[in-house]
Design a protein around this motif. Structure first.
Motif, PDB file in Angstrom:
ATOM      1  N   ASN A 139      50.388  45.820  68.402  1.00 20.30           N
ATOM      2  CA  ASN A 139      49.428  45.947  67.308  1.00 20.30           C
ATOM      3  C   ASN A 139      50.146  46.535  66.098  1.00 20.30           C
ATOM      4  O   ASN A 139      50.741  47.606  66.180  1.00 20.30           O
ATOM      5  CB  ASN A 139      48.268  46.853  67.748  1.00 20.30           C
ATOM      6  CG  ASN A 139      47.092  46.813  66.787  1.00 20.30           C
ATOM      7  OD1 ASN A 139      47.246  46.544  65.601  1.00 20.30           O
ATOM      8  ND2 ASN A 139      45.914  47.088  67.302  1.00 20.30           N
ATOM      9  N   GLY A 140      50.057  45.843  64.967  1.00 20.77           N
ATOM     10  CA  GLY A 140      50.719  46.311  63.752  1.00 20.77           C
ATOM     11  C   GLY A 140      49.897  47.275  62.926  1.00 20.77           C
ATOM     12  O   GLY A 140      50.325  47.690  61.846  1.00 20.77           O
ATOM     13  N   SER A 141      48.713  47.643  63.423  1.00 16.11           N
ATOM     14  CA  SER A 141      47.849  48.574  62.694  1.00 16.11           C
ATOM     15  C   SER A 141      47.989  49.989  63.248  1.00 16.11           C
ATOM     16  O   SER A 141      47.724  50.223  64.424  1.00 16.11           O
ATOM     17  CB  SER A 141      46.383  48.141  62.802  1.00 16.11           C
ATOM     18  OG  SER A 141      45.523  49.186  62.385  1.00 16.11           O
ATOM     19  N   LYS A 142      48.364  50.917  62.403  1.00 12.15           N
ATOM     20  CA  LYS A 142      48.447  52.315  62.830  1.00 12.15           C
ATOM     21  C   LYS A 142      47.068  52.865  63.158  1.00 12.15           C
ATOM     22  O   LYS A 142      46.895  53.625  64.109  1.00 12.15           O
ATOM     23  CB  LYS A 142      49.127  53.155  61.748  1.00 12.15           C
ATOM     24  CG  LYS A 142      50.614  52.875  61.596  1.00 12.15           C
ATOM     25  CD  LYS A 142      51.245  53.770  60.552  1.00 12.15           C
ATOM     26  CE  LYS A 142      52.767  53.626  60.548  1.00 12.15           C
ATOM     27  NZ  LYS A 142      53.214  52.241  60.282  1.00 12.15           N
ATOM     28  N   VAL A 143      46.061  52.484  62.393  1.00 12.59           N
ATOM     29  CA  VAL A 143      44.699  52.940  62.650  1.00 12.59           C
ATOM     30  C   VAL A 143      44.189  52.358  63.963  1.00 12.59           C
ATOM     31  O   VAL A 143      43.556  53.051  64.759  1.00 12.59           O
ATOM     32  CB  VAL A 143      43.767  52.563  61.477  1.00 12.59           C
ATOM     33  CG1 VAL A 143      42.304  52.802  61.847  1.00 12.59           C
ATOM     34  CG2 VAL A 143      44.131  53.364  60.234  1.00 12.59           C
TER      35      VAL A 143
END
Length: 301
Positions: free
Chosen positions: A289-293
């Motif tokens: 997943n490239g989303s930190k959130v």
């Protein structure tokens, strides 16, 4: 200028994100499910498909099937990228609410990608725009390499402004300004936007900033202060940067929405549902997943 009270997120993951996925062609039902989940999470503008030759972009070869398979939600615009007349005809037949055309602010980039000059690329779009207008379909324009080019380096903001104005005059209701290789910084982004806004009203401009160098959120915050209220982003940060091996590309929608919520800016999107969608699609693709959130929330899919 004060920050906007609301921002429209243009979700580009199903098109700009998935088209860059290496390996086997992603199943149509996965693409359809992704689009449906995004709409259910409150995303009101989804770039759902690209009507291009499967020979050149295999992942988008099932565009018509994807558009036929989605469950349409009221108030959601389903858009398609259409590089030529055949593409726009396919998009019209599929019931696309909007079509998009694309060029660049860099002559070298345009020649390397579509083997023609910027002027020639714009000429090619005339029949595309005319076909869309005849069918009362809105046209969105993209300008790539607005803050840097992999071949030319820095790009003169006046060139970005000139190309953006051409697209506006052609009939595009909105121009998306793309930092294709993600090299921009806040000062450069604001300088570019100020020049473009002399030619195109700020309320007809959108920011499409890649996160290759980790600057996308900072750049977005900068241009929000100058009146930008439309942001392109990709769930789970889908889509890498083809000009920097292994680097991130699109800024993650979850990260953008989290920032906007923290600023008191409304998006109409349920962040937890969006993050769950990001986790789900990355599991389907077998990638990180490239989303930190998305990672921080740890939402179950």
């Amino acid at each position: 200028m004060a920050l906007p009270s609301s921002v429209r997120i243009v979700e580009v993951g199903p098109r700009d994100g998935l088209q860059n996925e290496a390996g086997p062609v992603i199943a149509t039902d996965i693409k359809v499910a992704l689009i449906n989940r995004l709409a259910a999470a409150g995303v009101s503008h989804i770039e759902a498909a690209s009507f291009v030759s499967p020979k050149w972009v295999p992942q988008m070869g099932d565009a018509a099937a994807v558009m036929a398979g989605i469950t349409r939600h009221d108030g959601v615009a389903y858009a398609a990228l259409t590089p030529n007349l055949r593409g726009v005809e396919g998009a019209i037949e599929s019931g696309a609410d909007e079509v998009a055309i694309f060029t660049a602010a860099s002559e070298s980039f345009t020649r390397k990608n579509i083997n023609c000059s910027i002027a020639e690329s714009l000429e090619r779009f005339v029949p595309v725009v005319e076909a869309a207008k005849r069918n009362n379909i809105r046209i969105r324009g993209y300008v790539s390499t607005v803050l840097g080019c992999p071949y030319e380096g820095d790009i003169d903001p006046s060139q970005v402004a000139a190309v953006s104005r051409e697209l506006l005059d052609m009939g595009c209701y909105e121009i998306s300004l793309g930092d294709t290789i993600g090299v921009g910084t806040p000062v450069r982004a604001r300088k570019m936007l100020a020049r473009v806004a002399n030619e195109v009203p700020i309320n007809q401009l959108a920011a499409h900033f890649h996160d290759t160098y980790g600057q996308a959120l900072a750049n977005l915050y900068a241009v929000l202060q100058d009146g930008i209220s439309v942001i392109d982003s990709s769930v789970a940060g889908l889509g890498g940067c083809p000009y920097a091996s292994g680097a991130s590309g699109n800024v993650a929608s979850e990260d953008v929405v989290y920032m906007l919520e923290g600023l008191g800016i409304k998006t109409g999107i349920d962040l937890k549902e969006l993050a769950a969608t990001g986790n789900w699609i990355t599991q389907q693709l077998g990638r990180n997943n490239g989303s930190k959130v998305g990672l921080a929330l740890g939402c179950s899919s």
